[in-house]
Design a protein around this motif. Structure first.
Motif, PDB file in Angstrom:
ATOM      1  N   SER A 109       0.858  -1.185   0.000  1.00 30.75           N
ATOM      2  CA  SER A 109       0.000   0.000   0.000  1.00 30.75           C
ATOM      3  C   SER A 109       0.889   1.228   0.000  1.00 30.75           C
ATOM      4  N   ASP A 110       0.305   2.366  -0.278  1.00 32.71           N
ATOM      5  CA  ASP A 110       0.980   3.664  -0.204  1.00 32.71           C
ATOM      6  C   ASP A 110       0.224   4.501   0.826  1.00 32.71           C
ATOM      7  N   PRO A 111       0.352   4.160   2.110  1.00 36.15           N
ATOM      8  CA  PRO A 111      -0.542   4.747   3.129  1.00 36.15           C
ATOM      9  C   PRO A 111      -0.186   6.178   3.532  1.00 36.15           C
ATOM     10  N   TYR A 112      -1.220   6.886   3.924  1.00 37.09           N
ATOM     11  CA  TYR A 112      -1.082   8.180   4.588  1.00 37.09           C
ATOM     12  C   TYR A 112      -2.228   8.331   5.578  1.00 37.09           C
ATOM     13  N   VAL A 113      -2.066   9.258   6.531  1.00 41.30           N
ATOM     14  CA  VAL A 113      -3.043   9.471   7.600  1.00 41.30           C
ATOM     15  C   VAL A 113      -3.560  10.903   7.532  1.00 41.30           C
ATOM     16  N   ARG A 114      -4.872  11.048   7.752  1.00 38.93           N
ATOM     17  CA  ARG A 114      -5.508  12.356   7.928  1.00 38.93           C
ATOM     18  C   ARG A 114      -6.171  12.372   9.291  1.00 38.93           C
ATOM     19  N   ILE A 115      -6.014  13.486   9.988  1.00 40.93           N
ATOM     20  CA  ILE A 115      -6.653  13.645  11.298  1.00 40.93           C
ATOM     21  C   ILE A 115      -7.434  14.954  11.271  1.00 40.93           C
ATOM     22  N   GLY A 116      -8.678  14.896  11.741  1.00 36.12           N
ATOM     23  CA  GLY A 116      -9.516  16.087  11.730  1.00 36.12           C
ATOM     24  C   GLY A 116     -10.718  15.968  12.626  1.00 36.12           C
ATOM     25  N   LYS A 117     -11.595  16.961  12.503  1.00 40.51           N
ATOM     26  CA  LYS A 117     -12.796  17.008  13.324  1.00 40.51           C
ATOM     27  C   LYS A 117     -13.754  15.896  12.930  1.00 40.51           C
ATOM     28  N   VAL A 118     -14.494  15.399  13.893  1.00 38.10           N
ATOM     29  CA  VAL A 118     -15.489  14.363  13.624  1.00 38.10           C
ATOM     30  C   VAL A 118     -16.622  14.937  12.787  1.00 38.10           C
ATOM     31  N   VAL A 119     -17.062  16.154  13.120  1.00 40.88           N
ATOM     32  CA  VAL A 119     -18.162  16.810  12.404  1.00 40.88           C
ATOM     33  C   VAL A 119     -17.669  18.162  11.910  1.00 40.88           C
ATOM     34  N   SER A 120     -17.914  18.466  10.653  1.00 44.05           N
ATOM     35  CA  SER A 120     -17.515  19.742  10.074  1.00 44.05           C
ATOM     36  C   SER A 120     -18.445  20.849  10.559  1.00 44.05           C
ATOM     37  N   GLY A 126     -19.115  23.519   8.826  1.00 42.40           N
ATOM     38  CA  GLY A 126     -19.800  24.122   7.688  1.00 42.40           C
ATOM     39  C   GLY A 126     -18.986  23.964   6.424  1.00 42.40           C
ATOM     40  N   LEU A 127     -19.497  24.522   5.371  1.00 44.61           N
ATOM     41  CA  LEU A 127     -18.903  24.359   4.060  1.00 44.61           C
ATOM     42  C   LEU A 127     -17.489  24.909   3.972  1.00 44.61           C
ATOM     43  N   PHE A 128     -17.222  26.044   4.601  1.00 42.52           N
ATOM     44  CA  PHE A 128     -15.927  26.690   4.448  1.00 42.52           C
ATOM     45  C   PHE A 128     -15.009  26.503   5.657  1.00 42.52           C
ATOM     46  N   SER A 129     -15.371  25.662   6.582  1.00 43.48           N
ATOM     47  CA  SER A 129     -14.516  25.449   7.742  1.00 43.48           C
ATOM     48  C   SER A 129     -13.464  24.398   7.429  1.00 43.48           C
ATOM     49  N   LYS A 130     -12.346  24.504   8.122  1.00 40.01           N
ATOM     50  CA  LYS A 130     -11.278  23.532   7.947  1.00 40.01           C
ATOM     51  C   LYS A 130     -11.600  22.301   8.776  1.00 40.01           C
ATOM     52  N   LYS A 131     -11.585  21.156   8.139  1.00 36.99           N
ATOM     53  CA  LYS A 131     -11.880  19.931   8.867  1.00 36.99           C
ATOM     54  C   LYS A 131     -10.595  19.215   9.275  1.00 36.99           C
ATOM     55  N   TRP A 132      -9.591  19.183   8.431  1.00 39.03           N
ATOM     56  CA  TRP A 132      -8.385  18.391   8.680  1.00 39.03           C
ATOM     57  C   TRP A 132      -7.293  19.236   9.316  1.00 39.03           C
ATOM     58  N   VAL A 133      -6.709  18.733  10.407  1.00 42.07           N
ATOM     59  CA  VAL A 133      -5.634  19.451  11.093  1.00 42.07           C
ATOM     60  C   VAL A 133      -4.267  18.884  10.737  1.00 42.07           C
ATOM     61  N   LEU A 134      -4.244  17.688  10.167  1.00 41.23           N
ATOM     62  CA  LEU A 134      -2.973  17.067   9.833  1.00 41.23           C
ATOM     63  C   LEU A 134      -3.177  16.063   8.712  1.00 41.23           C
ATOM     64  N   GLN A 135      -2.232  16.039   7.773  1.00 42.80           N
ATOM     65  CA  GLN A 135      -2.184  14.981   6.765  1.00 42.80           C
ATOM     66  C   GLN A 135      -0.725  14.652   6.536  1.00 42.80           C
ATOM     67  N   THR A 136      -0.374  13.396   6.740  1.00 43.62           N
ATOM     68  CA  THR A 136       1.002  12.956   6.542  1.00 43.62           C
ATOM     69  C   THR A 136       1.263  12.770   5.051  1.00 43.62           C
ATOM     70  N   PRO A 137       2.524  12.783   4.661  1.00 49.97           N
ATOM     71  CA  PRO A 137       2.825  12.393   3.278  1.00 49.97           C
ATOM     72  C   PRO A 137       2.616  10.884   3.136  1.00 49.97           C
ATOM     73  N   SER A 138       2.401  10.425   1.918  1.00 49.80           N
ATOM     74  CA  SER A 138       2.240   8.980   1.720  1.00 49.80           C
ATOM     75  C   SER A 138       3.618   8.322   1.669  1.00 49.80           C
ATOM     76  N   VAL A 139       3.684   7.078   2.142  1.00 46.55           N
ATOM     77  CA  VAL A 139       4.914   6.287   2.089  1.00 46.55           C
ATOM     78  C   VAL A 139       4.674   5.183   1.063  1.00 46.55           C
ATOM     79  N   SER A 140       5.524   5.112   0.055  1.00 47.05           N
ATOM     80  CA  SER A 140       5.302   4.206  -1.074  1.00 47.05           C
ATOM     81  C   SER A 140       5.650   2.761  -0.764  1.00 47.05           C
ATOM     82  N   LYS A 141       4.832   1.867  -1.278  1.00 41.74           N
ATOM     83  CA  LYS A 141       5.039   0.423  -1.299  1.00 41.74           C
ATOM     84  C   LYS A 141       5.514  -0.158   0.032  1.00 41.74           C
ATOM     85  N   THR A 142       4.645  -0.050   1.029  1.00 42.63           N
ATOM     86  CA  THR A 142       4.968  -0.602   2.341  1.00 42.63           C
ATOM     87  C   THR A 142       3.692  -0.983   3.090  1.00 42.63           C
TER      88      THR A 142
END
Length: 188
Positions: free
Chosen positions: A63-74, A76-92
């Motif tokens: 897999s080429d996994p990555y993680v996103r972490i954010g709010k459970v419920v948004s 609204g439309l223009f609010s930021k939901k995700w506080v962190l997104q890791t880069p993907s790591v290839s073929k692992t």
């Protein structure tokens, strides 16, 4: 000159505040702005350390996994939901990120975050699974945790485990919350 023009001139330029075009002369009332209360805002440092995938999502057996972490419920439309997104790591199946991000959160509105594990693909990323966790609420409190990531279709089979740590670093003031967005930190 028509009778209508005479009436308007007699009332003074479109009839003033009482004439037929009074709505043009009336000042629009501004709605009072809502004051933001910063008592519940806290600053956090979040580190996604590693993961262990039990099932490959790509045909090559990895897999080429990555993680996103954010709010459970948004919020609204223009609010930021995700506080962190890791880069993907290839073929692992055992990625190591040690990826850290600082963010602020209003714990009065949002006391939980969701962690999602994804597989990066060329056309559409594959969703591996998710889990939720509670934010620490007192300054200096922290924890390290390994979350089980369940299969999104059955919620019974564990697809992976993700290890992360989070620390509550400070209580925020108005200046800190407003500056957080200017210095590449995320706030919600």
């Amino acid at each position: 000159m028509s009778i209508y023009e005479e009436i308007l001139r007699a009332q003074g330029n479109f009839g003033g505040r009482t004439g037929p075009f009074a709505y043009l002369a009336a000042k629009k009332k501004k709605k009072p702005t809502k004051e933001i209360i910063y008592d519940n805002w806290m600053a956090y440092e979040l580190t996604v350390e590693k993961a262990e995938l039990y099932k490959a999502t790509d045909s090559n057996g990895f897999s080429d996994p990555y993680v996103r972490i954010g709010k459970v419920v948004s919020d609204g439309l223009f609010s930021k939901k995700w506080v962190l997104q890791t880069p993907s790591v290839s073929k692992t199946l055992n990625p190591v990120w040690n990826y850290t991000n600082d963010f602020t959160a209003n714990i009065g509105k949002c006391s939980q975050l969701t962690l999602q594990l994804w597989d990066k693909d060329a056309l559409k990323d594959d969703f591996i699974g998710s889990a939720t966790f509670h934010l620490p609420t007192s300054i200096g409190s922290s924890f390290s945790k390994t979350l089980d990531i369940f299969d999104p279709t059955t919620n019974k089979i564990i697809n992976a485990k993700v290890t992360f740590s989070i620390k509550c670093t400070d209580q925020c003031t108005k200046d800190k919350v407003e500056n957080a967005g200017r210095i590449s930190q995320t706030s919600f």
